[in-house]
Design a protein around this motif. Structure first.
Motif, PDB file in Angstrom:
ATOM      1  N   ARG A   1       0.833  -1.207   0.000  1.00  0.00           N
ATOM      2  CA  ARG A   1       0.000   0.000   0.000  1.00  0.00           C
ATOM      3  C   ARG A   1       0.868   1.257   0.000  1.00  0.00           C
ATOM      4  NH1 ARG A   1      -2.307   1.177   5.604  1.00  0.00           N
ATOM      5  NH2 ARG A   1      -0.046   1.422   5.823  1.00  0.00           N
ATOM      6  N   ASP A   2       1.865   1.272   0.872  1.00  0.00           N
ATOM      7  CA  ASP A   2       2.729   2.451   0.979  1.00  0.00           C
ATOM      8  C   ASP A   2       3.523   2.679  -0.311  1.00  0.00           C
ATOM      9  OD1 ASP A   2       1.754   2.658   3.538  1.00  0.00           O
ATOM     10  OD2 ASP A   2       3.558   1.833   4.500  1.00  0.00           O
ATOM     11  N   GLU A   3       3.943   1.585  -0.959  1.00  0.00           N
ATOM     12  CA  GLU A   3       4.665   1.709  -2.225  1.00  0.00           C
ATOM     13  C   GLU A   3       3.768   2.295  -3.315  1.00  0.00           C
ATOM     14  OE1 GLU A   3       7.492  -2.181  -1.269  1.00  0.00           O
ATOM     15  OE2 GLU A   3       5.898  -2.307  -2.777  1.00  0.00           O
ATOM     16  N   ILE A   4       2.505   1.900  -3.324  1.00  0.00           N
ATOM     17  CA  ILE A   4       1.564   2.434  -4.303  1.00  0.00           C
ATOM     18  C   ILE A   4       1.393   3.937  -4.099  1.00  0.00           C
ATOM     19  CG2 ILE A   4      -0.879   2.460  -4.972  1.00  0.00           C
ATOM     20  CD1 ILE A   4      -0.857  -0.597  -4.460  1.00  0.00           C
ATOM     21  N   ILE A   5       1.226   4.350  -2.863  1.00  0.00           N
ATOM     22  CA  ILE A   5       1.058   5.776  -2.572  1.00  0.00           C
ATOM     23  C   ILE A   5       2.334   6.546  -2.926  1.00  0.00           C
ATOM     24  CG2 ILE A   5       0.750   7.445  -0.699  1.00  0.00           C
ATOM     25  CD1 ILE A   5      -1.248   5.441   0.530  1.00  0.00           C
ATOM     26  N   THR A   6       3.494   5.959  -2.651  1.00  0.00           N
ATOM     27  CA  THR A   6       4.758   6.598  -3.029  1.00  0.00           C
ATOM     28  C   THR A   6       4.868   6.735  -4.542  1.00  0.00           C
ATOM     29  OG1 THR A   6       5.909   5.805  -1.060  1.00  0.00           O
ATOM     30  CG2 THR A   6       7.271   6.384  -2.951  1.00  0.00           C
ATOM     31  N   PHE A   7       4.502   5.691  -5.273  1.00  0.00           N
ATOM     32  CA  PHE A   7       4.524   5.724  -6.738  1.00  0.00           C
ATOM     33  C   PHE A   7       3.615   6.828  -7.269  1.00  0.00           C
ATOM     34  CE2 PHE A   7       2.559   4.211 -10.748  1.00  0.00           C
ATOM     35  CZ  PHE A   7       3.686   4.134 -11.558  1.00  0.00           C
TER      36      PHE A   7
END
Length: 272
Positions: free
Chosen positions: A259-265
């Motif tokens: 989830r955090d990687e998606i938001i960072t992307f």
């Protein structure tokens, strides 16, 4: 890993429902937040409480989320019987191409129109598109709209009868590969390693089409929440929905990192 969850519907009362028309087709879209636009498409069997939770996480990260109603009952908890009925209707709907040989689903044209609207309303370099399960690949085929610059493909399940298929018309596949090369588009994707609906064959086919632009990340099946809603337990039957039904809300957990990687992307692509 088991996460206890409240088994109730979500009223979606912190979203603003809007009737959005594209090419004389109107659909309800739930909108919340401010900032760059992100279109979050629901997974089967609809805008569940878990999908709405993901929308709120994206909203709270500083984005304006557009959550279109494409099937099912908005906000409903995913039960087995109701979910199966939604799948049956979607599989014969003219808007979707659930099986091999059908090419790109027609509903994607409407979603591209929604992307243009979101970009005009929110501004910035472009918008994000996040697909889930039945809509997973739509995030990629939406990228034929120039406004879409941050596609996230989560456990795409179509076509249902071809584990290595991509649910993309041949001409669209060529155009997507050309856009990736021309614009340096990046595509982020997730699946669990034992997912029978989104297999390694499918990720390999994406890699063959998009090359290094495709960032496919695979989580171990034993990281999935073992207490998903009934539809996912009884119908899906395997670890599948990385950031929704099979998500484990614990800091540092593999699904929480996803989830955090998606938001960072989304942040990296939309706040340039």
């Amino acid at each position: 890993m088991t996460t206890m969850r409240a088994r109730r519907d979500d009223p979606l009362d912190d979203f603003s429902p809007r009737a959005v028309g594209v090419d004389d087709v109107n659909k309800t879209v739930y909108v919340a937040g401010t900032g760059p636009g992100v279109i979050l498409m629901p997974e089967m069997p609809g805008i569940s409480p878990d999908v709405a939770r993901l929308a709120r996480w994206i909203r709270d990260a500083g984005f304006c989320v557009y959550l279109p109603s494409l099937f099912g009952v908005d906000g409903a908890y995913p039960t087995t019987e109701a979910g199966e009925a939604v799948v049956r209707r979607a599989c014969v709907s003219a808007e979707f191409r659930a099986f091999a040989g059908g090419g790109t689903s027609p509903v994607v044209a409407w979603l591209r129109g929604l992307a243009r609207i979101a970009h005009a309303e929110c501004g910035g370099p472009g918008v994000g598109a996040v697909g889930l399960c039945f809509t997973g690949n739509f995030a990629l085929t939406m990228a034929l709209e120039p406004a879409v610059i941050a596609p996230v493909v989560n456990h795409p399940s179509l076509p249902l009868d071809d584990p290595g298929g991509l649910e993309i018309a041949d001409e669209d596949a060529v155009a997507l590969a050309e856009r990736v090369e021309r614009d340096g588009l990046k595509v982020l994707a997730y699946r669990f390693d034992n997912d029978r609906w989104c297999t390694g064959q499918r990720f390999a086919a994406y890699q063959a089409l998009l090359g290094e632009a495709f960032d496919g990340r695979v989580l171990p099946a034993d990281a999935a929440n073992t207490n998903p809603p009934p539809f996912f337990r009884d119908v899906v039957g395997c670890a599948h929905s990385v950031v929704t039904a099979h998500f484990v809300d614990e800091q540092g957990h593999p699904t929480a990192r996803a989830r955090d990687e998606i938001i960072t992307f989304l942040t990296e692509q939309l706040r340039r």
